[in-house]
Scaffold this active site. Structure first.
Site, mmCIF file in Angstrom:
data_model
loop_
_atom_site.group_PDB
_atom_site.id
_atom_site.type_symbol
_atom_site.label_atom_id
_atom_site.label_comp_id
_atom_site.label_asym_id
_atom_site.label_seq_id
_atom_site.Cartn_x
_atom_site.Cartn_y
_atom_site.Cartn_z
ATOM 1 N N CYS A 19 0.808 -1.219 0.000
ATOM 2 C CA CYS A 19 0.000 0.000 0.000
ATOM 3 C C CYS A 19 0.842 1.272 0.000
ATOM 4 C CB CYS A 19 -0.952 -0.016 1.193
ATOM 5 S SG CYS A 19 -2.279 -1.224 1.018
ATOM 6 N N GLY A 140 -11.986 -13.389 -12.545
ATOM 7 C CA GLY A 140 -11.247 -12.146 -12.462
ATOM 8 C C GLY A 140 -10.776 -11.677 -13.811
ATOM 9 N N HIS A 141 -9.704 -10.890 -13.817
ATOM 10 C CA HIS A 141 -9.179 -10.305 -15.056
ATOM 11 C C HIS A 141 -7.664 -10.182 -14.923
ATOM 12 C CE1 HIS A 141 -9.193 -8.016 -18.752
ATOM 13 N NE2 HIS A 141 -8.486 -7.069 -18.170
ATOM 14 N N SER A 142 -6.951 -10.431 -16.013
ATOM 15 C CA SER A 142 -5.488 -10.352 -16.002
ATOM 16 C C SER A 142 -4.987 -9.612 -17.230
ATOM 17 C CB SER A 142 -4.876 -11.760 -15.962
ATOM 18 O OG SER A 142 -5.226 -12.481 -17.133
#
Length: 332
Positions: A19, A140-142
């Site tokens: 973060c 999901g997405h990549s």
């Protein structure tokens, strides 16, 4: 984490880490300035106060929390990286008093540089921690990306009448913190030297589910989690949204073993220094015990930190209290 499992140092493939690689709070607020104020009949929490997630009412007694989080490696071990990311993403739902019900993966991976077997370990770590939370990971997405990145978009549910939000703090209440701080400087030392801090990993992978349920059961109405903007930054955002001030007892804030030494040895991220620069105009420093090192620790950019709750939480230390007045933090 073991040396046998770490054959590739993931932290060396990214400029930032965890973060601490967030866009600084001041810059981010300039970007989104003027984009809030959306009006929708069922929108309970939107962009305006920078809360931990968006909340939409879908039925009587039920609202949906929607949030997303992703970042570059904060540790070298791929499996631990995945676990930390999942705990961090799920934390936004817990910070609002909700229960996560489904997550989807967000992946950026330098496929020509890092083996896909490592990505599998990252995803396995995320899946295992989401499983502990009872939250299925459904796709999901990549993308092919020059730096490795992993995150999750998480959907949760909550009773809107028992919602924890950052604009609901009242004066005269204790402030509780459910995890120690200091993972930022320990992670920065890990990236620089390769030293492993198992207790920091254990803190980051720990879910905030029990703390969230305890806060809601105790009647708390205001909370947030402590992540990239540090304890001071997230506390100030909560105070500003609520229109109250606070007194923070710096000596009462729990700090992970080894973090003070790592700070004194210079392992302070640029994100931490930017956090302090942003919040410093809103601080009232009292007493000689609050020196620059203390301020830096309180601004340390956390990854998967604890909940900051306005109210008492059983088992969590009280680190200060809210007061009537402008949104300033008096430090002692």
């Amino acid at each position: 984490m073991t040396e046998q499992r770490v054959s590739v140092r993931l932290t060396q493939y990214a400029a930032g880490g965890g973060c601490a690689c967030k866009i600084p709070p001041g810059e981010l607020e300039e970007v989104v300035r003027g984009l809030g104020g959306q009006v929708a009949e069922d929108l309970v929490v939107g962009l305006d106060d920078g809360d931990d997630g968006a909340v939409v009412r879908v039925a009587d007694g039920t609202a949906v929390i929607s949030t997303a989080d992703f970042f570059t490696p904060v540790v070298d071990d791929a499996y631990d990286f995945g676990r930390i990311v999942a705990a961090n993403a799920l934390s936004d739902v817990y910070a609002m008093g909700g229960r996560p019900v489904v997550a989807i993966n967000l992946v950026g991976w330098p496929r020509s540089v890092l083996p896909l077997e490592l990505l599998r370990e990252v995803l396995r770590g995320g899946l295992d921690v989401a499983g502990l939370a009872g939250c299925p990971v459904a796709g999901g997405h990549s993308i092919d990306d020059p730096e490795p990145k992993y995150g999750m978009a998480v959907t949760g549910v909550v009773d809107p009448e028992r919602l924890l939000r950052n604009d609901a703090a009242l004066p005269g209440l204790p402030i509780s913190l459910t995890k120690p701080i200091g993972v930022g400087v320990l992670n920065n030392r890990h990236k620089s030297t390769g030293e492993v801090f198992e207790h920091a990993v254990a803190s980051m992978v720990a879910l905030n589910d029990v703390a969230s349920a305890a806060a809601v059961a105790a009647g708390a109405r205001a909370a947030t989690d402590v992540t990239g903007f540090g304890l001071l930054g997230h506390l100030f955002k909560l105070l500003r949204a609520s229109g109250v001030g606070a007194v923070l007892d710096s000596a009462a804030v729990p700090v992970l073993d080894g973090a003070w030494q790592s700070l004194r040895d210079g392992y302070v991220s640029g994100g931490t220094r930017r956090n302090l620069d942003w919040v410093r105009p809103h601080l009232d420093v009292r007493g000689g015990s609050v020196d620059e090192d203390v301020l830096l620790m309180l601004a340390d950019a956390q990854t998967s930190g604890g909940l900051l709750v306005v109210g008492g939480v059983p088992g969590a230390p009280v680190v200060g209290h809210t007061v009537a007045g402008p949104p300033r933090i008096a430090l002692r």
